[in-house]
Design a protein around this motif. Structure first.
Motif, PDB file in Angstrom:
ATOM      1  N   ALA A 164     -20.106  -4.054 -11.836  1.00  0.00           N
ATOM      2  CA  ALA A 164     -20.901  -3.355 -10.818  1.00  0.00           C
ATOM      3  C   ALA A 164     -20.837  -1.833 -10.999  1.00  0.00           C
ATOM      4  CB  ALA A 164     -20.401  -3.733  -9.424  1.00  0.00           C
ATOM      5  N   GLY A 165     -20.252  -1.377 -12.120  1.00  0.00           N
ATOM      6  CA  GLY A 165     -20.149   0.060 -12.366  1.00  0.00           C
ATOM      7  C   GLY A 165     -19.012   0.735 -11.628  1.00  0.00           C
ATOM      8  N   VAL A 166     -18.109  -0.065 -11.063  1.00  0.00           N
ATOM      9  CA  VAL A 166     -16.971   0.456 -10.311  1.00  0.00           C
ATOM     10  C   VAL A 166     -15.743   0.462 -11.222  1.00  0.00           C
ATOM     11  CG1 VAL A 166     -15.444   0.055  -8.327  1.00  0.00           C
ATOM     12  CG2 VAL A 166     -17.906  -0.370  -8.122  1.00  0.00           C
ATOM     13  N   ALA A 167     -15.054   1.577 -11.272  1.00  0.00           N
ATOM     14  CA  ALA A 167     -13.851   1.702 -12.091  1.00  0.00           C
ATOM     15  C   ALA A 167     -12.640   1.208 -11.314  1.00  0.00           C
ATOM     16  CB  ALA A 167     -13.649   3.159 -12.499  1.00  0.00           C
ATOM     17  N   SER A 168     -11.562   0.945 -12.041  1.00  0.00           N
ATOM     18  CA  SER A 168     -10.365   0.409 -11.395  1.00  0.00           C
ATOM     19  C   SER A 168      -9.109   0.873 -12.102  1.00  0.00           C
ATOM     20  CB  SER A 168     -10.416  -1.120 -11.403  1.00  0.00           C
ATOM     21  OG  SER A 168     -10.432  -1.601 -12.742  1.00  0.00           O
ATOM     22  N   CYS A 169      -7.995   0.722 -11.392  1.00  0.00           N
ATOM     23  CA  CYS A 169      -6.668   0.941 -11.965  1.00  0.00           C
ATOM     24  C   CYS A 169      -5.703   0.018 -11.230  1.00  0.00           C
ATOM     25  CB  CYS A 169      -6.233   2.400 -11.829  1.00  0.00           C
ATOM     26  SG  CYS A 169      -4.715   2.775 -12.742  1.00  0.00           S
ATOM     27  N   TRP A 170      -5.009  -0.822 -11.978  1.00  0.00           N
ATOM     28  CA  TRP A 170      -4.049  -1.774 -11.411  1.00  0.00           C
ATOM     29  C   TRP A 170      -2.732  -1.051 -11.237  1.00  0.00           C
ATOM     30  CZ3 TRP A 170      -2.098  -6.681 -14.411  1.00  0.00           C
ATOM     31  CH2 TRP A 170      -1.500  -7.572 -13.517  1.00  0.00           C
ATOM     32  N   LEU A 171      -2.205  -1.029 -10.018  1.00  0.00           N
ATOM     33  CA  LEU A 171      -1.009  -0.264  -9.692  1.00  0.00           C
ATOM     34  C   LEU A 171       0.147  -1.166  -9.285  1.00  0.00           C
ATOM     35  CD1 LEU A 171      -2.745   2.428  -7.464  1.00  0.00           C
ATOM     36  CD2 LEU A 171      -1.980   2.731  -9.825  1.00  0.00           C
ATOM     37  N   GLY A 172       1.265  -1.002  -9.967  1.00  0.00           N
ATOM     38  CA  GLY A 172       2.491  -1.694  -9.594  1.00  0.00           C
ATOM     39  C   GLY A 172       3.538  -0.731  -9.078  1.00  0.00           C
ATOM     40  N   ALA A 173       3.378   0.558  -9.395  1.00  0.00           N
ATOM     41  CA  ALA A 173       4.323   1.576  -8.933  1.00  0.00           C
ATOM     42  C   ALA A 173       3.876   2.049  -7.548  1.00  0.00           C
ATOM     43  CB  ALA A 173       4.386   2.737  -9.922  1.00  0.00           C
ATOM     44  N   ILE A 174       4.246   1.251  -6.561  1.00  0.00           N
ATOM     45  CA  ILE A 174       3.807   1.503  -5.183  1.00  0.00           C
ATOM     46  C   ILE A 174       4.993   1.326  -4.237  1.00  0.00           C
ATOM     47  CG2 ILE A 174       1.402   0.842  -5.570  1.00  0.00           C
ATOM     48  CD1 ILE A 174       2.076  -1.948  -4.504  1.00  0.00           C
ATOM     49  N   GLU A 175       4.921   1.960  -3.104  1.00  0.00           N
ATOM     50  CA  GLU A 175       5.965   1.841  -2.084  1.00  0.00           C
ATOM     51  C   GLU A 175       5.551   0.724  -1.124  1.00  0.00           C
ATOM     52  OE1 GLU A 175       7.076   5.776  -0.602  1.00  0.00           O
ATOM     53  OE2 GLU A 175       6.366   6.580  -2.529  1.00  0.00           O
ATOM     54  N   ARG A 176       5.984  -0.472  -1.461  1.00  0.00           N
ATOM     55  CA  ARG A 176       5.529  -1.672  -0.766  1.00  0.00           C
ATOM     56  C   ARG A 176       5.890  -1.680   0.721  1.00  0.00           C
ATOM     57  NH1 ARG A 176       6.088  -2.597  -5.955  1.00  0.00           N
ATOM     58  NH2 ARG A 176       4.620  -4.027  -6.986  1.00  0.00           N
ATOM     59  N   LYS A 177       7.111  -1.352   1.040  1.00  0.00           N
ATOM     60  CA  LYS A 177       7.550  -1.395   2.443  1.00  0.00           C
ATOM     61  C   LYS A 177       6.692  -0.456   3.301  1.00  0.00           C
ATOM     62  CE  LYS A 177      11.573  -0.868   5.400  1.00  0.00           C
ATOM     63  NZ  LYS A 177      12.029   0.386   5.957  1.00  0.00           N
ATOM     64  N   GLU A 178       6.443   0.742   2.802  1.00  0.00           N
ATOM     65  CA  GLU A 178       5.662   1.714   3.558  1.00  0.00           C
ATOM     66  C   GLU A 178       4.214   1.256   3.733  1.00  0.00           C
ATOM     67  OE1 GLU A 178       9.250   3.779   2.001  1.00  0.00           O
ATOM     68  OE2 GLU A 178       7.850   2.306   1.196  1.00  0.00           O
ATOM     69  N   ILE A 179       3.650   0.661   2.685  1.00  0.00           N
ATOM     70  CA  ILE A 179       2.273   0.161   2.784  1.00  0.00           C
ATOM     71  C   ILE A 179       2.206  -1.015   3.752  1.00  0.00           C
ATOM     72  CG2 ILE A 179       0.384  -0.914   1.488  1.00  0.00           C
ATOM     73  CD1 ILE A 179       1.345   0.778  -0.950  1.00  0.00           C
ATOM     74  N   GLN A 180       3.200  -1.904   3.702  1.00  0.00           N
ATOM     75  CA  GLN A 180       3.218  -3.028   4.647  1.00  0.00           C
ATOM     76  C   GLN A 180       3.267  -2.531   6.082  1.00  0.00           C
ATOM     77  OE1 GLN A 180       6.397  -5.520   2.691  1.00  0.00           O
ATOM     78  NE2 GLN A 180       4.912  -7.140   3.145  1.00  0.00           N
ATOM     79  N   GLU A 181       4.099  -1.531   6.344  1.00  0.00           N
ATOM     80  CA  GLU A 181       4.193  -0.978   7.694  1.00  0.00           C
ATOM     81  C   GLU A 181       2.889  -0.293   8.094  1.00  0.00           C
ATOM     82  OE1 GLU A 181       7.709   1.477   7.636  1.00  0.00           O
ATOM     83  OE2 GLU A 181       9.037  -0.278   7.556  1.00  0.00           O
ATOM     84  N   LEU A 182       2.314   0.488   7.197  1.00  0.00           N
ATOM     85  CA  LEU A 182       1.061   1.195   7.479  1.00  0.00           C
ATOM     86  C   LEU A 182      -0.045   0.228   7.875  1.00  0.00           C
ATOM     87  CD1 LEU A 182      -0.787   3.762   7.344  1.00  0.00           C
ATOM     88  CD2 LEU A 182      -1.177   3.138   4.932  1.00  0.00           C
ATOM     89  N   LEU A 183      -0.146  -0.882   7.159  1.00  0.00           N
ATOM     90  CA  LEU A 183      -1.251  -1.819   7.369  1.00  0.00           C
ATOM     91  C   LEU A 183      -0.877  -3.017   8.243  1.00  0.00           C
ATOM     92  CD1 LEU A 183      -2.685  -1.752   3.734  1.00  0.00           C
ATOM     93  CD2 LEU A 183      -3.431  -0.417   5.722  1.00  0.00           C
ATOM     94  N   ASN A 184       0.309  -2.957   8.849  1.00  0.00           N
ATOM     95  CA  ASN A 184       0.780  -4.036   9.738  1.00  0.00           C
ATOM     96  C   ASN A 184       0.745  -5.406   9.069  1.00  0.00           C
ATOM     97  OD1 ASN A 184       1.302  -2.358  12.030  1.00  0.00           O
ATOM     98  ND2 ASN A 184      -0.909  -2.220  12.299  1.00  0.00           N
ATOM     99  N   ILE A 185       1.256  -5.459   7.848  1.00  0.00           N
ATOM    100  CA  ILE A 185       1.312  -6.717   7.110  1.00  0.00           C
ATOM    101  C   ILE A 185       2.630  -7.400   7.443  1.00  0.00           C
ATOM    102  CG2 ILE A 185       1.412  -7.759   4.802  1.00  0.00           C
ATOM    103  CD1 ILE A 185      -0.293  -5.314   3.858  1.00  0.00           C
ATOM    104  N   ASP A 186       2.570  -8.654   7.813  1.00  0.00           N
ATOM    105  CA  ASP A 186       3.745  -9.443   8.166  1.00  0.00           C
ATOM    106  C   ASP A 186       4.639  -9.629   6.932  1.00  0.00           C
ATOM    107  OD1 ASP A 186       5.619 -11.350   8.925  1.00  0.00           O
ATOM    108  OD2 ASP A 186       4.138 -12.851   9.537  1.00  0.00           O
ATOM    109  N   ALA A 187       5.728  -8.870   6.863  1.00  0.00           N
ATOM    110  CA  ALA A 187       6.625  -8.903   5.702  1.00  0.00           C
ATOM    111  C   ALA A 187       7.407 -10.202   5.599  1.00  0.00           C
ATOM    112  CB  ALA A 187       7.585  -7.715   5.755  1.00  0.00           C
ATOM    113  N   GLU A 188       7.549 -10.922   6.701  1.00  0.00           N
ATOM    114  CA  GLU A 188       8.233 -12.223   6.648  1.00  0.00           C
ATOM    115  C   GLU A 188       7.394 -13.239   5.881  1.00  0.00           C
ATOM    116  OE1 GLU A 188      11.338 -13.170   7.829  1.00  0.00           O
ATOM    117  OE2 GLU A 188      11.604 -11.012   8.080  1.00  0.00           O
ATOM    118  N   ARG A 189       6.101 -13.146   6.038  1.00  0.00           N
ATOM    119  CA  ARG A 189       5.220 -14.133   5.410  1.00  0.00           C
ATOM    120  C   ARG A 189       4.613 -13.653   4.093  1.00  0.00           C
ATOM    121  NH1 ARG A 189       0.245 -17.697   7.853  1.00  0.00           N
ATOM    122  NH2 ARG A 189      -0.238 -18.674   5.863  1.00  0.00           N
ATOM    123  N   PHE A 190       4.296 -12.365   3.991  1.00  0.00           N
ATOM    124  CA  PHE A 190       3.571 -11.872   2.825  1.00  0.00           C
ATOM    125  C   PHE A 190       4.357 -10.793   2.090  1.00  0.00           C
ATOM    126  CE2 PHE A 190       0.309 -13.088   5.950  1.00  0.00           C
ATOM    127  CZ  PHE A 190      -0.366 -14.061   5.217  1.00  0.00           C
TER     128      PHE A 190
END
Length: 192
Positions: A118-144
């Motif tokens: 679709a002409g959209v570029a991407s970059c796959w990221l593994g170097a991320i602060e998972r805990k902070e992103i989970q808290e920011l987006l209210n992701i249930d850390a027990e399940r996901f």
């Protein structure tokens, strides 16, 4: 001569600078549909996907990502005006499977190829602060658990594969041209 899918695979490169132009809903939905239909071990389908496209949320997610580890001076990383306009988080549903690296890899490639189509570029990221992103987006850390993230946006940079000489580390050829060394086919492919 490569077919259309092979041509897309050959042309697709990770991009680390974007125009910030919004990705249309229909395009984003098609990308997510490609992820949803990706193969999973035993067809267990342990992955979930969250698309983040709100610009203020994207800016917050960006603050918890780390880019271009091979170029530590930051010159290949997105600046404020070249950050992605969307992210797709790849989550593992721990009620189905504790780890899903192979499944996540297949889904990430589906996301990146669908985006490229679709002409959209991407970059796959593994170097991320998972805990902070989970808290920011209210992701249930027990399940996901957050496996990885795919950054998306329209490209503001070019990237090309080059033959590896001494190192696999990518480098900037110019401020907006990234070179990605690849090993020679005859060194890594064998057909019996």
């Amino acid at each position: 001569m490569p077919n259309a899918v092979q041509a897309a695979l050959i042309a697709r490169r990770s991009i680390r600078r974007f125009t910030r132009e919004a990705i249309p809903d229909a395009v984003l939905r098609d990308i997510l549909e490609a992820a949803r239909l990706s193969p999973t071990g035993g067809n267990a389908q342990p992955l979930r996907f969250i698309a983040v496209r709100d610009s203020s949320l994207c800016t917050k997610v960006f603050s918890f990502t780390h880019w271009a580890g091979s170029i530590p001076d930051g010159s290949a990383s997105p600046a404020d005006e070249t950050q992605p306009s969307a992210y797709v988080l790849i989550l593992v549903d721990k009620q189905i499977r504790q780890s899903a690296d192979t499944d996540a890899g297949a889904a990430a490639m589906s996301i990146m190829l669908s985006a490229a189509g679709a002409g959209v570029a991407s970059c796959w990221l593994g170097a991320i602060e998972r805990k902070e992103i989970q808290e920011l987006l209210n992701i249930d850390a027990e399940r996901f658990s957050i496996h990885t993230i795919v950054a998306l946006g329209y490209p503001a940079q070019k990237s090309r594969a080059v033959e590896m000489v001494d190192s696999v580390k990518y480098y900037l050829e110019s401020p907006d041209a990234l070179c990605v060394p690849k090993r020679r086919a005859e060194d890594i492919i064998k057909i019996l």
